[in-house]
Design a protein around this motif. Structure first.
Motif, PDB file in Angstrom:
ATOM      1  N   THR A 111      -8.682   6.300  25.365  1.00 53.71           N
ATOM      2  CA  THR A 111      -7.279   5.913  25.202  1.00 53.71           C
ATOM      3  C   THR A 111      -6.390   7.072  24.767  1.00 53.71           C
ATOM      4  N   ASP A 112      -6.892   7.934  23.884  1.00 54.74           N
ATOM      5  CA  ASP A 112      -6.042   8.968  23.288  1.00 54.74           C
ATOM      6  C   ASP A 112      -6.073  10.298  24.029  1.00 54.74           C
ATOM      7  N   LYS A 115      -6.269   8.924  28.284  1.00 52.90           N
ATOM      8  CA  LYS A 115      -5.133   8.000  28.500  1.00 52.90           C
ATOM      9  C   LYS A 115      -5.359   7.128  29.732  1.00 52.90           C
ATOM     10  N   VAL A 116      -6.505   6.469  29.739  1.00 52.95           N
ATOM     11  CA  VAL A 116      -6.894   5.595  30.852  1.00 52.95           C
ATOM     12  C   VAL A 116      -5.931   4.416  30.954  1.00 52.95           C
ATOM     13  N   GLU A 117      -5.465   4.144  32.155  1.00 51.27           N
ATOM     14  CA  GLU A 117      -4.529   3.040  32.395  1.00 51.27           C
ATOM     15  C   GLU A 117      -5.099   1.971  33.327  1.00 51.27           C
ATOM     16  N   ASN A 118      -6.178   2.296  34.026  1.00 52.44           N
ATOM     17  CA  ASN A 118      -6.822   1.282  34.873  1.00 52.44           C
ATOM     18  C   ASN A 118      -8.291   1.627  35.061  1.00 52.44           C
ATOM     19  N   LYS A 154      -7.163  -0.675  20.604  1.00 52.21           N
ATOM     20  CA  LYS A 154      -7.569   0.231  21.674  1.00 52.21           C
ATOM     21  C   LYS A 154      -8.708  -0.353  22.511  1.00 52.21           C
ATOM     22  N   LYS A 157      -7.224  -3.129  24.625  1.00 51.93           N
ATOM     23  CA  LYS A 157      -6.445  -2.613  25.752  1.00 51.93           C
ATOM     24  C   LYS A 157      -7.356  -2.255  26.928  1.00 51.93           C
ATOM     25  N   LEU A 158      -8.475  -1.613  26.638  1.00 49.14           N
ATOM     26  CA  LEU A 158      -9.408  -1.234  27.698  1.00 49.14           C
ATOM     27  C   LEU A 158     -10.046  -2.466  28.332  1.00 49.14           C
ATOM     28  N   SER A 160      -8.789  -5.344  28.595  1.00 45.56           N
ATOM     29  CA  SER A 160      -7.795  -6.070  29.390  1.00 45.56           C
ATOM     30  C   SER A 160      -7.701  -5.530  30.819  1.00 45.56           C
ATOM     31  N   MET A 161      -8.247  -4.345  31.053  1.00 43.83           N
ATOM     32  CA  MET A 161      -8.233  -3.751  32.390  1.00 43.83           C
ATOM     33  C   MET A 161      -9.417  -4.207  33.235  1.00 43.83           C
TER      34      MET A 161
END
Length: 244
Positions: A111-112, A115-118, A154, A157-158, A160-161
């Motif tokens: 995440t930091d 910065k993975v978004e998908n 965090k 968030k991951l 949720s992908m």
């Protein structure tokens, strides 16, 4: 980028698939991963038991084999935090100090840093997320519920992908599982009761799997689930994000 992969000893011995999933996930995300074969324990069990003076060999070896990497990734919140807070070297003090800042637990690295978004992962199950104490309060992977502050997670968030995954809501989302490393040996009855309470919260809300960033906690809960002959399983977050 090139990262050094540190696999904690209990992951190596009991849950090697989590280590393999970590490697595969990082490679899928374009990271060049190196696994130094000389690595051993980070020294946390001795330090937690009051014998930090016996961890010198672990510290020296860790510094020797990981000092030159841009980042070091660890699929364990407790081990990552121990290294960040306590790594020291008499032979290479400057290198060990610099190395502490380059150590990342897997979730925070994704995440930091990356910065993975998908993610291309599918896990069609109801999942309960265990917020381990080291990850929550030491690494700040999620917001503590007692604070009057905007919530974040965090690992949530991951997750949720991940396609098909349903994250269940718990009554006490950041409660300790009772493992606590050597605490589960010194205070067996208290540890077991805390673990049963933690497991019960997940079962109550229909979780089919319990996941988290610390396999030590998951191992503790898995033992309780097995003794209860429960169908609920535990799985490290790397395995879910990697698509198992």
């Amino acid at each position: 980028m090139t990262v050094g992969l540190f696999i904690p000893c209990y992951v190596d011995q009991f849950y090697p698939n989590a280590g393999i999933a970590t490697l595969q996930l990082l490679e899928k995300l374009g990271v060049d991963v190196v696994y130094p074969k000389k690595q051993t324990c980070c020294g946390q069990p001795m330090a937690n038991s009051g014998f930090s003076h016996l961890t010198g060999g672990c510290d020296e070896l860790f510094t020797e084999i990981f000092a030159d990497f841009e980042y070091v990734v660890v699929p364990s919140g407790s081990c990552a935090l121990h290294i960040k807070d306590h790594l020291h070297s008499k032979k290479q003090p400057g290198e060990s100090k610099a190395l502490r800042a380059k150590v990342y637990e897997l979730v925070e690295f994704l995440t930091d840093v990356l910065k993975v978004e998908n993610l291309e992962a599918n896990f069609p199950y109801k999942v309960g997320l265990h917020q381990s104490c080291h990850g929550l309060r030491g690494l700040h992977l999620s917001q503590m519920t007692e604070l009057v502050a905007p919530p974040f997670s965090k690992p949530g968030k991951l997750l949720s992908m991940v396609s098909g995954l349903e994250l269940v809501e718990l009554d006490r989302q950041d409660e300790c599982c009772g493992f606590g490393g050597t605490f589960c040996v010194a205070e067996e009855a208290v540890s077991a009761k805390m673990g049963k309470d933690r497991v019960a919260d997940h079962i109550k809300h229909g979780a089919e799997y319990i996941t988290g960033a610390d396999l030590s906690c998951l191992m503790h809960m898995e033992g309780i689930l097995r003794r209860q002959k429960s169908n609920v399983k535990v799985v490290h977050i790397a395995e879910i994000l990697n698509g198992i």
